[in-house]
Scaffold this motif. Structure first.
Motif, PDB file in Angstrom:
ATOM      1  N   LYS A  16      -1.280  17.339 -14.190  1.00  0.00           N
ATOM      2  CA  LYS A  16      -0.306  16.260 -14.020  1.00  0.00           C
ATOM      3  C   LYS A  16       0.383  16.394 -12.659  1.00  0.00           C
ATOM      4  O   LYS A  16       0.514  15.416 -11.923  1.00  0.00           O
ATOM      5  N   GLU A  17       0.801  17.600 -12.309  1.00  0.00           N
ATOM      6  CA  GLU A  17       1.448  17.831 -11.014  1.00  0.00           C
ATOM      7  C   GLU A  17       0.514  17.464  -9.866  1.00  0.00           C
ATOM      8  O   GLU A  17       0.935  16.840  -8.887  1.00  0.00           O
ATOM      9  N   ILE A  18      -0.757  17.838  -9.999  1.00  0.00           N
ATOM     10  CA  ILE A  18      -1.747  17.551  -8.958  1.00  0.00           C
ATOM     11  C   ILE A  18      -1.950  16.037  -8.818  1.00  0.00           C
ATOM     12  O   ILE A  18      -2.000  15.514  -7.702  1.00  0.00           O
ATOM     13  N   LEU A  19      -2.055  15.340  -9.948  1.00  0.00           N
ATOM     14  CA  LEU A  19      -2.230  13.890  -9.917  1.00  0.00           C
ATOM     15  C   LEU A  19      -1.045  13.202  -9.244  1.00  0.00           C
ATOM     16  O   LEU A  19      -1.223  12.312  -8.408  1.00  0.00           O
ATOM     17  N   LEU A  20       0.159  13.626  -9.605  1.00  0.00           N
ATOM     18  CA  LEU A  20       1.355  13.034  -9.009  1.00  0.00           C
ATOM     19  C   LEU A  20       1.390  13.270  -7.501  1.00  0.00           C
ATOM     20  O   LEU A  20       1.723  12.372  -6.723  1.00  0.00           O
ATOM     21  N   GLU A  21       1.013  14.467  -7.094  1.00  0.00           N
ATOM     22  CA  GLU A  21       1.001  14.785  -5.669  1.00  0.00           C
ATOM     23  C   GLU A  21      -0.056  13.956  -4.939  1.00  0.00           C
ATOM     24  O   GLU A  21       0.189  13.448  -3.836  1.00  0.00           O
ATOM     25  N   MET A  22      -1.221  13.786  -5.558  1.00  0.00           N
ATOM     26  CA  MET A  22      -2.277  12.987  -4.935  1.00  0.00           C
ATOM     27  C   MET A  22      -1.837  11.530  -4.757  1.00  0.00           C
ATOM     28  O   MET A  22      -2.038  10.933  -3.692  1.00  0.00           O
ATOM     29  N   ILE A  23      -1.243  10.963  -5.797  1.00  0.00           N
ATOM     30  CA  ILE A  23      -0.781   9.573  -5.724  1.00  0.00           C
ATOM     31  C   ILE A  23       0.280   9.433  -4.633  1.00  0.00           C
ATOM     32  O   ILE A  23       0.243   8.501  -3.823  1.00  0.00           O
ATOM     33  N   HIS A  24       1.203  10.378  -4.603  1.00  0.00           N
ATOM     34  CA  HIS A  24       2.261  10.360  -3.582  1.00  0.00           C
ATOM     35  C   HIS A  24       1.658  10.454  -2.176  1.00  0.00           C
ATOM     36  O   HIS A  24       2.072   9.725  -1.263  1.00  0.00           O
ATOM     37  N   ASN A  25       0.673  11.339  -1.999  1.00  0.00           N
ATOM     38  CA  ASN A  25       0.046  11.499  -0.686  1.00  0.00           C
ATOM     39  C   ASN A  25      -0.686  10.234  -0.257  1.00  0.00           C
ATOM     40  O   ASN A  25      -0.679   9.886   0.925  1.00  0.00           O
ATOM     41  N   ILE A  26      -1.313   9.553  -1.200  1.00  0.00           N
ATOM     42  CA  ILE A  26      -1.997   8.299  -0.874  1.00  0.00           C
ATOM     43  C   ILE A  26      -0.981   7.259  -0.422  1.00  0.00           C
ATOM     44  O   ILE A  26      -1.190   6.565   0.570  1.00  0.00           O
ATOM     45  N   GLN A  27       0.124   7.151  -1.166  1.00  0.00           N
ATOM     46  CA  GLN A  27       1.152   6.172  -0.811  1.00  0.00           C
ATOM     47  C   GLN A  27       1.724   6.424   0.579  1.00  0.00           C
ATOM     48  O   GLN A  27       2.106   5.482   1.266  1.00  0.00           O
ATOM     49  N   ARG A  33      -1.172   2.564   6.922  1.00  0.00           N
ATOM     50  CA  ARG A  33      -0.638   1.772   8.018  1.00  0.00           C
ATOM     51  C   ARG A  33      -1.728   0.963   8.727  1.00  0.00           C
ATOM     52  O   ARG A  33      -1.432   0.082   9.529  1.00  0.00           O
ATOM     53  N   HIS A  34      -2.987   1.302   8.434  1.00  0.00           N
ATOM     54  CA  HIS A  34      -4.102   0.665   9.129  1.00  0.00           C
ATOM     55  C   HIS A  34      -4.807  -0.393   8.297  1.00  0.00           C
ATOM     56  O   HIS A  34      -5.882  -0.837   8.681  1.00  0.00           O
ATOM     57  N   ILE A  35      -4.217  -0.771   7.179  1.00  0.00           N
ATOM     58  CA  ILE A  35      -4.829  -1.808   6.352  1.00  0.00           C
ATOM     59  C   ILE A  35      -3.918  -3.032   6.337  1.00  0.00           C
ATOM     60  O   ILE A  35      -2.756  -2.949   6.731  1.00  0.00           O
ATOM     61  N   SER A  36      -4.476  -4.130   5.881  1.00  0.00           N
ATOM     62  CA  SER A  36      -3.695  -5.370   5.888  1.00  0.00           C
ATOM     63  C   SER A  36      -2.517  -5.265   4.924  1.00  0.00           C
ATOM     64  O   SER A  36      -2.512  -4.456   3.996  1.00  0.00           O
ATOM     65  N   GLU A  37      -1.533  -6.111   5.155  1.00  0.00           N
ATOM     66  CA  GLU A  37      -0.321  -6.114   4.329  1.00  0.00           C
ATOM     67  C   GLU A  37      -0.656  -6.358   2.864  1.00  0.00           C
ATOM     68  O   GLU A  37      -0.108  -5.708   1.973  1.00  0.00           O
ATOM     69  N   GLY A  38      -1.576  -7.294   2.601  1.00  0.00           N
ATOM     70  CA  GLY A  38      -1.967  -7.604   1.227  1.00  0.00           C
ATOM     71  C   GLY A  38      -2.624  -6.419   0.530  1.00  0.00           C
ATOM     72  O   GLY A  38      -2.321  -6.114  -0.629  1.00  0.00           O
ATOM     73  N   GLU A  39      -3.546  -5.756   1.236  1.00  0.00           N
ATOM     74  CA  GLU A  39      -4.204  -4.574   0.664  1.00  0.00           C
ATOM     75  C   GLU A  39      -3.200  -3.455   0.427  1.00  0.00           C
ATOM     76  O   GLU A  39      -3.252  -2.760  -0.579  1.00  0.00           O
ATOM     77  N   ARG A  40      -2.287  -3.283   1.380  1.00  0.00           N
ATOM     78  CA  ARG A  40      -1.264  -2.239   1.258  1.00  0.00           C
ATOM     79  C   ARG A  40      -0.386  -2.500   0.038  1.00  0.00           C
ATOM     80  O   ARG A  40      -0.083  -1.599  -0.734  1.00  0.00           O
ATOM     81  N   GLU A  41       0.008  -3.768  -0.148  1.00  0.00           N
ATOM     82  CA  GLU A  41       0.837  -4.121  -1.293  1.00  0.00           C
ATOM     83  C   GLU A  41       0.088  -3.882  -2.602  1.00  0.00           C
ATOM     84  O   GLU A  41       0.643  -3.326  -3.553  1.00  0.00           O
ATOM     85  N   GLU A  42      -1.192  -4.246  -2.627  1.00  0.00           N
ATOM     86  CA  GLU A  42      -1.997  -4.041  -3.834  1.00  0.00           C
ATOM     87  C   GLU A  42      -2.167  -2.552  -4.141  1.00  0.00           C
ATOM     88  O   GLU A  42      -2.041  -2.121  -5.292  1.00  0.00           O
ATOM     89  N   LEU A  43      -2.429  -1.763  -3.108  1.00  0.00           N
ATOM     90  CA  LEU A  43      -2.566  -0.317  -3.305  1.00  0.00           C
ATOM     91  C   LEU A  43      -1.261   0.308  -3.778  1.00  0.00           C
ATOM     92  O   LEU A  43      -1.257   1.191  -4.636  1.00  0.00           O
ATOM     93  N   ASN A  44      -0.134  -0.145  -3.221  1.00  0.00           N
ATOM     94  CA  ASN A  44       1.164   0.379  -3.648  1.00  0.00           C
ATOM     95  C   ASN A  44       1.457   0.015  -5.097  1.00  0.00           C
ATOM     96  O   ASN A  44       1.985   0.845  -5.845  1.00  0.00           O
ATOM     97  N   LEU A  45       1.122  -1.199  -5.489  1.00  0.00           N
ATOM     98  CA  LEU A  45       1.322  -1.600  -6.890  1.00  0.00           C
ATOM     99  C   LEU A  45       0.475  -0.739  -7.827  1.00  0.00           C
ATOM    100  O   LEU A  45       0.965  -0.274  -8.864  1.00  0.00           O
ATOM    101  N   THR A  46      -0.781  -0.526  -7.447  1.00  0.00           N
ATOM    102  CA  THR A  46      -1.668   0.314  -8.260  1.00  0.00           C
ATOM    103  C   THR A  46      -1.151   1.749  -8.311  1.00  0.00           C
ATOM    104  O   THR A  46      -1.113   2.364  -9.384  1.00  0.00           O
ATOM    105  N   ALA A  47      -0.745   2.274  -7.159  1.00  0.00           N
ATOM    106  CA  ALA A  47      -0.224   3.647  -7.110  1.00  0.00           C
ATOM    107  C   ALA A  47       1.037   3.774  -7.959  1.00  0.00           C
ATOM    108  O   ALA A  47       1.189   4.761  -8.703  1.00  0.00           O
TER     109      ALA A  47
END
Length: 170
Positions: A16-27, A33-47
């Protein structure tokens, strides 16, 4: 079977700790910063959704402690928390202090100094608590390292942009 059960639950706690850290690192990754605003928003919602679902899982393995072990655990936790609370004031000093605490928890010969006081406190803790303290310090140091890389990349980008602007003015 009881020990196997406790070990499995402890492994789930760590996962669980590892998963939380991975999600946080992805966010917080530079790639966001190198993806479109829409993709970034979608990834943040999923994360955020995954973070929320992960946080709903509650796994707990209680450690049986005597009074002295309980006191040692509280003292060790307080020492770490004090450094974490001062982290933003002096990042480099906090990293050095966390490394000296980590050096006190490892059986390997550390690269830097060892906090002898912390080592004596940790030795007073239950074995399971010693492992958790060491894991917490590893996670903190890993997060600091990732933060430093992000800061370095941002600074490099800023200087590249400034240089670009200066070249255009010439």
């Amino acid at each position: 079977r009881v020990e196997a059960f406790r070990d499995a639950a402890s492994a789930m706690e760590q996962e669980k700790e590892i998963l939380l850290e991975m999600i946080h690192n992805i966010q917080n990754s530079q790639d966001m910063r190198h993806i479109s605003e829409g993709e970034r928003e979608e990834l943040n919602l999923t994360a955020n959704r995954l973070m929320g679902r992960t946080l709903t899982v509650e796994v707990s393995v209680e450690t049986i402690r005597n009074a002295q072990q309980q006191e040692s655990l509280l003292h060790a936790t307080k020492m770490i928390d004090e450094i974490v609370n001062k982290l933003l004031d002096d990042l480099e000093d906090a990293k050095i202090r966390l490394m000296s605490l980590y050096g006190a928890c490892t059986s390997d010969v550390p690269a830097g100094p060892i906090d002898q006081k912390f080592q004596s406190v940790v030795i007073g803790c239950a074995i399971e608590d010693q492992k958790k303290i060491k894991r917490r310090l590893e996670t903190l140091l890993r997060n600091l390292e990732n933060s430093e890389k992000s800061i370095t990349l941002l600074e490099h980008q800023k200087s590249s942009v400034r240089q670009s602007c200066n070249n255009k003015q010439d």
